[in-house]
Design an enzyme around this catalytic site. Structure first.
Site, mmCIF file in Angstrom:
data_model
loop_
_atom_site.group_PDB
_atom_site.id
_atom_site.type_symbol
_atom_site.label_atom_id
_atom_site.label_comp_id
_atom_site.label_asym_id
_atom_site.label_seq_id
_atom_site.Cartn_x
_atom_site.Cartn_y
_atom_site.Cartn_z
ATOM 1 C CB SER A 1 -0.937 0.056 1.195
ATOM 2 O OG SER A 1 -0.207 0.587 2.296
ATOM 3 C CE LYS A 2 -2.061 6.332 -3.055
ATOM 4 N NZ LYS A 2 -3.498 6.204 -2.720
ATOM 5 N NE ARG A 3 0.107 0.749 6.056
ATOM 6 C CZ ARG A 3 0.834 -0.422 6.101
ATOM 7 N NH1 ARG A 3 2.073 -0.403 7.020
ATOM 8 N NH2 ARG A 3 0.473 -1.828 5.658
ATOM 9 C CG HIS A 4 4.646 -1.136 1.851
ATOM 10 N ND1 HIS A 4 3.304 -1.586 1.948
ATOM 11 C CD2 HIS A 4 5.268 -1.885 2.795
ATOM 12 C CE1 HIS A 4 3.141 -2.492 2.656
ATOM 13 N NE2 HIS A 4 4.156 -2.722 3.399
#
Ligand code: GLU
Ligand code: ZN
Length: 490
Positions: free
Chosen positions: A254-257
């Site tokens: 996800s964008k967290r990565h």
């Protein structure tokens, strides 16, 4: 059997790693089987449709160099390929299901639906959803409501008993009790547009799709789709739900990565060849060792039996490495053509570049290749060749283990070696630096770093001696002197 696969995105957001992986696998599988790859736009959710997302889809395919055999602007006899242009068809099939008793009209108001949802939640019911109230309406009641123009939706009659099985090429039999399938989902919305389930099943059937390769998040919809095929009396296509895409921490990517949109990767300067190669290795492998594949090779070699059941990992560092490898293998001229617009845009060189600038750049390409991970890094790496350095940060010039006095000594020794560089090879230069480092009792790195910072203004640069030769020995000496002076002040 003739293989026909499809990528069926809903243009609601930017194309991301997961979606593109699905597209590529469908494309490669079709190619490897001598089949057709179809692009279908699933745009029946008019609230979430975005023109920008559609444009991004086209841009992404163009950039990757992937062409569909059938799709928008490319009719293959199964069009239109944009679902919003097919709603008449979807509606008539919904009518057909009402007529043969597999679907019915529901006139429940949003308020009523909300009320039953709250009650179900309060009573902690296992299945939260529609209570099938309108299944029991008589034909006359329906006619009365229709005459009154009461808004209505068409719902699917999910069988209340029995079990539905989806046969997945990768996962085997996926079984679901019908009582656990969402009760009577909407097929046709009040605005007359089909829902995803209805349009997807009808179009896959009418477009004669043979294999559906899609993300595992669609597994929960699978049994419902099978029930729809059964209600229509159609043979379902073969399903293959693809392995999940995880980050290196084992969590769903996800964008967290980091960036997940292809637009970001394009802008940062990843190469389409590297992206295609790396994405194809998420959940698929040819054998235990081979990592490099061109698009043409994948078009031949990709098969479903090499898919992994285990989730695939998307590792940003590995992608950077891949990209660097592809940059190294690229011809200098091609690399130059790719970085030129970035250098102009960043104000590093003129537009159009002067002859001098072009000359320097030609010399830079072979040297820079070793250091360049993404094209977007080019400007900072070569800035020092085109612009003087204004303002050194004295702290940055002084290596961690040295003080100012010692750094001045290092720079003076460096200056003396650089002066002689016209007659020295790079190896000889390095040997001299090594010797001096020992004499001054500092590490080689600490010996080279102040010279590098004096030359480039930063601690990262292309290989040092080549950089010096690119800028010119005289100009380098001026910069070293300037830093010595700066350190001697105070
Ligand atoms: N429109 C769906 C999506 O956006 C298609 C899913 C499928 O492949 O069935 O992913
Ligand atoms: Zn109802």
């Amino acid at each position: 059997m003739s293989v026909r696969t499809r990528y069926a995105p809903s243009p609601t957001g930017l194309q991301h790693i997961g979606g593109v992986r699905t597209a590529l696998f469908n494309y490669f599988f079709a190619k490897s089987q001598g089949g057709k790859f179809i692009l279908r736009i699933e745009d029946t959710d008019r609230q979430r449709y975005s023109e920008e997302a559609y444009q991004d889809l086209l841009d992404t395919f163009a950039w990757l160099g992937i062409e569909w055999d059938e799709g928008p602007e490319k009719d293959g006899g199964f069009g239109p390929y944009v679902q919003s242009e097919r709603v008449e068809t979807h509606r008539s099939y919904a009518e057909e299901l009402i007529e043969n008793g597999h679907a019915y009209r529901c006139f429940c108001t949003p308020q009523r639906l909300e009320r039953i949802r709250q009650e179900q939640t309060k009573n902690k019911l296992k299945v939260i959803g529609y209570d099938r109230h309108c299944r029991e309406l008589s034909g006359e009641e329906v006619q009365v409501f229709l005459k009154q123009d009461k808004p209505n939706v068409v719902r699917f009659k999910v069988p209340e008993r029995g079990c539905t099985v989806l046969h997945d090429i990768l996962l085997g039999a996926v079984k679901r009790q019908n009582e656990d399938v969402s009760p009577d989902p909407v097929l046709l919305k009040a605005d007359g547009f089909p829902t995803y389930h209805l349009a997807n099943v009808i179009d896959d059937h009418l477009m004669e799709i043979s294999h559906i390769l899609r993300a595992q998040e669609w597994i929960p919809s699978g049994p419902l789709h099978i029930l729809l095929y059964q209600a229509f009396g159609w043979e379902p296509p073969l399903y293959c739900h693809l392995p999940m895409v995880m980050g290196t921490d084992g969590q769903k990517l996800s964008k967290r990565h980091g960036s997940t949109s292809l637009k970001d990767f394009r802008e940062k300067g990843y190469l389409p060849e590297a992206i295609i190669n790396y994405i194809s290795l998420i959940g698929w492998s040819f054998d235990d060792s081979r990592e490099f594949f061109t698009r043409e090779e994948l078009e031949e070699l990709f098969t479903l039996d090499k898919l992994n059941k285990a989730p695939g990992v998307f590792d940003y560092k590995k992608l950077d490495w891949f990209n660097g490898q592809y940059i190294r293998r690229m011809e200098d001229e091609k690399l130059l053509a790719l970085v030129l617009p970035r250098l102009v845009e960043d104000g590093i060189i003129h537009d159009p570049p002067s002859e001098d600038e072009e000359g320097i750049l030609k010399g830079v390409m072979p040297v820079i290749k070793e250091r360049l991970k993404v094209l977007g890094d080019i400007s900072e790496l070569v800035r020092f060749l085109f612009h003087d350095i204004h303002g050194y940060d004295p702290e940055a010039v002084v290596p961690k283990k040295l003080d100012r006095g010692k750094t001045v000594k290092v720079l003076e020794a460096g200056r003396d070696i650089v002066r002689r560089m016209t007659t020295l090879s790079d190896e000889e230069c390095e040997a001299l630096f090594r010797e001096k480092a020992e004499e001054l009792d500092v590490k080689l790195g600490a010996m080279l770093m102040p010279v590098r910072v004096a030359l480039t203004g930063t601690t990262v640069s292309p290989p040092l001696f080549e950089s010096i030769r690119l800028l010119g020995i005289d100009k380098t000496l001026v910069r070293i002197e300037r830093v010595i002076e700066l350190l001697n002040k105070r």
